[in-house]
Design an enzyme around this catalytic site. Structure first.
Site, PDB file in Angstrom:
ATOM      1  N   LYS A  81       0.844  -1.199   0.000  1.00 26.81           N
ATOM      2  CA  LYS A  81       0.000   0.000   0.000  1.00 26.81           C
ATOM      3  C   LYS A  81       0.876   1.244   0.000  1.00 26.81           C
ATOM      4  O   LYS A  81       0.591   2.233  -0.672  1.00 26.81           O
ATOM      5  CB  LYS A  81      -0.906   0.031   1.247  1.00 26.81           C
ATOM      6  N   CYS A 314     -55.839   1.464   7.311  1.00 27.28           N
ATOM      7  CA  CYS A 314     -55.184   1.206   6.010  1.00 27.28           C
ATOM      8  C   CYS A 314     -53.924   0.340   6.085  1.00 27.28           C
ATOM      9  O   CYS A 314     -53.840  -0.671   5.387  1.00 27.28           O
ATOM     10  CB  CYS A 314     -54.833   2.533   5.339  1.00 27.28           C
ATOM     11  N   LYS A 317     -54.289  -3.505   6.919  1.00 26.40           N
ATOM     12  CA  LYS A 317     -55.163  -4.128   5.905  1.00 26.40           C
ATOM     13  C   LYS A 317     -54.444  -4.218   4.558  1.00 26.40           C
ATOM     14  O   LYS A 317     -54.452  -5.260   3.893  1.00 26.40           O
ATOM     15  CB  LYS A 317     -56.418  -3.265   5.767  1.00 26.40           C
ATOM     16  N   ARG A 377     -60.355   1.517  14.265  1.00 24.89           N
ATOM     17  CA  ARG A 377     -60.072   0.292  13.500  1.00 24.89           C
ATOM     18  C   ARG A 377     -58.569  -0.014  13.482  1.00 24.89           C
ATOM     19  O   ARG A 377     -57.761   0.813  13.083  1.00 24.89           O
ATOM     20  CB  ARG A 377     -60.584   0.442  12.066  1.00 24.89           C
TER      21      ARG A 377
END
Ligand SMILES: NC(=O)c1ccc[n+]([C@@H]2O[C@H](COP(=O)([O-])OP(=O)(O)OC[C@H]3O[C@@H](n4cnc5c(N)ncnc54)[C@H](O)[C@@H]3O)[C@@H](O)[C@H]2O)c1
Length: 482
Positions: A81, A314, A317, A377
């Protein structure tokens, strides 16, 4: 985007460093960064910097720092290197890097060595960019980091001036504290923050665009230990457009992993959507292009604060329906599946936190899936209340947006199926919950503030919404994930 200094003629470069504002269009670049830019440089004092590790990160850092005008010594034990670098040859393939290295070597701002003492003695600040590979069991191998810290510490022992050690390698939170600092202190015989300085400065460059990323970073994060080292870093980074953020060392360590996990998650999510789309005859690129165009809800801060489970009418689901549709197409959906599992885990975590208090009379503040709605819900708070009620907890719920007699349609059906006794558990009078509860669960920020106005004692609080940014978990207050 800032243009690397090496792109400019020496006359322009000096003008820039004298604080001139220049407008550059289509500036010639040795690689593909071409842009019309306005930039303003302020004078930054040039520093003596050593960079440990001449790998992908170290080589780029060393070359760019030299290009910014600093005097840089790159250090690596590997002669394969060091020798090429000193000969002006890049040890890695990276667009533009060879030019930077050649000019750094030519103007003597960049040299390479394996001599740690020479590097530490000749510089004020060391950037440590050594490898942190995986072990076969997935754990992080910190052997190179430890060795580098010990070598630098030993050199600091013989140095008279204040030296700063800045870790740039990717290391897990706590590594600076438990491994790097002790190694430096042991080897130097000095105390961190007094006898030498320390910081953690995570690197975000991407291979193949590493120089462009260096000059146009999305973020610069300094994990602070002592102010002297942060001041040096701020000085070096004065030329950048992005304001560095100074945070705790542990936060900076965590940011690096969070970023990379986020990138990996995004890639796998996009791939999964692409797989589903392909089987459904839809172009996944068109879908993701549109998704990415929404900067308000999609590519934004929205939904990116740690907290309670998602819910509502939403997300659960639609995730279920998408997974089902994918199953029909024979497309596996490990990311979407895990999303549902992760949500369940967050619910389980909240339940366990309540159980861990050992109290039985629970006051739940907020029930709808988010503030300012009576939509229950798939609210995760309904799910939590159901679990607690089902396991014999004596619960009272405060949510002024909900009147059971006024619930209708699917909302009413959901409540009947999940919390049929809601009317007897719910109150719109906060004092009723205050009189009842031995412990409060804060599920809604607005209502929780109302609770805080009337509760003056120190009953346990389980906070699912982070009512106060300054508050961290302690004996009587527990945030769900803070
Ligand atoms: N490669 C990337 O794109 C990237 C991006 C951001 C962060 N990182 C992180 O940066 C670190 C370095 O990554 P890399 O890809 O450059 O690694 P690398 O393996 O390419 O280079 C590491 C270098 O360190 C040298 N080294 C080992 N021990 C040393 C010591 N005691 N003193 C001096 N040099 C020593 C090695 O010889 C090697 O040349 C890792 O922690 C990595 O996770 C990498």
């Amino acid at each position: 985007m800032l243009i690397p200094r090496g792109y400019l003629s020496s006359r322009n470069s000096d003008e820039l460093l004298n604080g001139a504002v220049v407008f550059i269009g289509l500036y010639p670049a040795p690689f593909s960064i071409r842009a019309s830019i306005s930039l303003s440089f302020s004078r930054n004092s040039l520093m003596q910097i050593s960079v440990f590790g001449i790998g992908y990160v170290g080589a780029v850092s060393a070359a760019c720092l030299a290009n910014d005008g600093h005097n840089v010594i790159a250090v690596d034990p590997n002669p394969q290197k060091v020798e090429p670098l000193n000969a002006g040859i890049s040890p890695i393939v990276e667009p533009g890097l060879s030019d930077f290295i050649q000019s750094g070597i030519r103007n003597k701002r960049l040299t390479a060595t394996s001599d740690v003492r020479e590097a530490v003695n000749g510089t004020d600040i060391s950037f440590v960019c050594v490898g942190t590979p995986s072990r076969s069991n997935g754990s992080l191998d910190t052997a190179y980091v430890t060795a580098a810290a010990e070598q630098i510490g030993a050199a600091i022992r013989e140095k008279n001036s204040f030296h700063s050690v800045v870790m740039r390698s990717t290391i897990l939170p706590g590594t600076m504290e438990s491994i790097v600092l002790p190694a430096l202190e042991r080897a130097s015989g000095r105390q961190a923050g007094v006898g030498f300085g320390v910081a953690y400065y995570p690197e975000f460059l991407r291979e193949s665009t590493a120089i462009a990323d260096y000059y146009d970073p999305g973020a610069i994060i300094f994990g602070r230990h002592d102010q002297m080292t942060v001041d040096r870093l701020l000085e070096i980074h004065k030329i950048f457009k992005v304001e560095p953020r100074v945070v705790s060392i542990r936060t900076a360590e965590a940011v690096k992993y969070t970023n990379n996990a986020w990138h990996a998650l995004k890639i796998s999510f996009a791939n999964e959507i692409g797989n589903i789309c392909k089987e459904a005859g839809i172009d996944g690129h068109a879908v993701m292009d549109v998704l990415c165009a929404d900067n308000r809800l999609n590519i934004s801060k929205a939904y990116l604060k740690p907290g309670f489970a998602f819910g509502g009418s939403c997300l659960p689901k639609d995730l279920r329906a998408l997974r089902f549709a994918a199953r029909k197409l024979d497309v596996p959906t490990p990311i979407l599946d895990a999303t549902m599992q992760a949500n369940e885990e967050q619910l389980r975590r909240a339940y366990s936190m309540v159980a861990a208090t050992g109290k039985r009379r629970i006051g739940i503040i907020g029930l709808s899936f988010k503030p300012e709605t009576d939509d229950l819900r798939e609210s995760p708070l309904v799910e939590l209340a159901e679990r607690l009620f089902g396991r014999g907890y004596d619960i009272r719920i405060y949510d002024p947006n909900i009147q059971v007699s006024k619930l209708t349609g699917a909302n009413l059906q959901f409540v009947k199926a999940h919390l049929p006794h809601l009317a007897s558990l719910l109150t719109t009078d906060i004092n009723e919950v205050v009189d009842h509860a031995e412990v409060f669960v804060l599920g809604n920020r607005d209502e929780a503030k109302r609770l805080m106005d009337v509760v003056s004692d120190d009953r346990p609080l389980i906070d699912l919404v982070r009512i106060d940014q300054a508050r961290c978990s302690g004996d009587l207050y527990q945030g769900i994930c803070w």
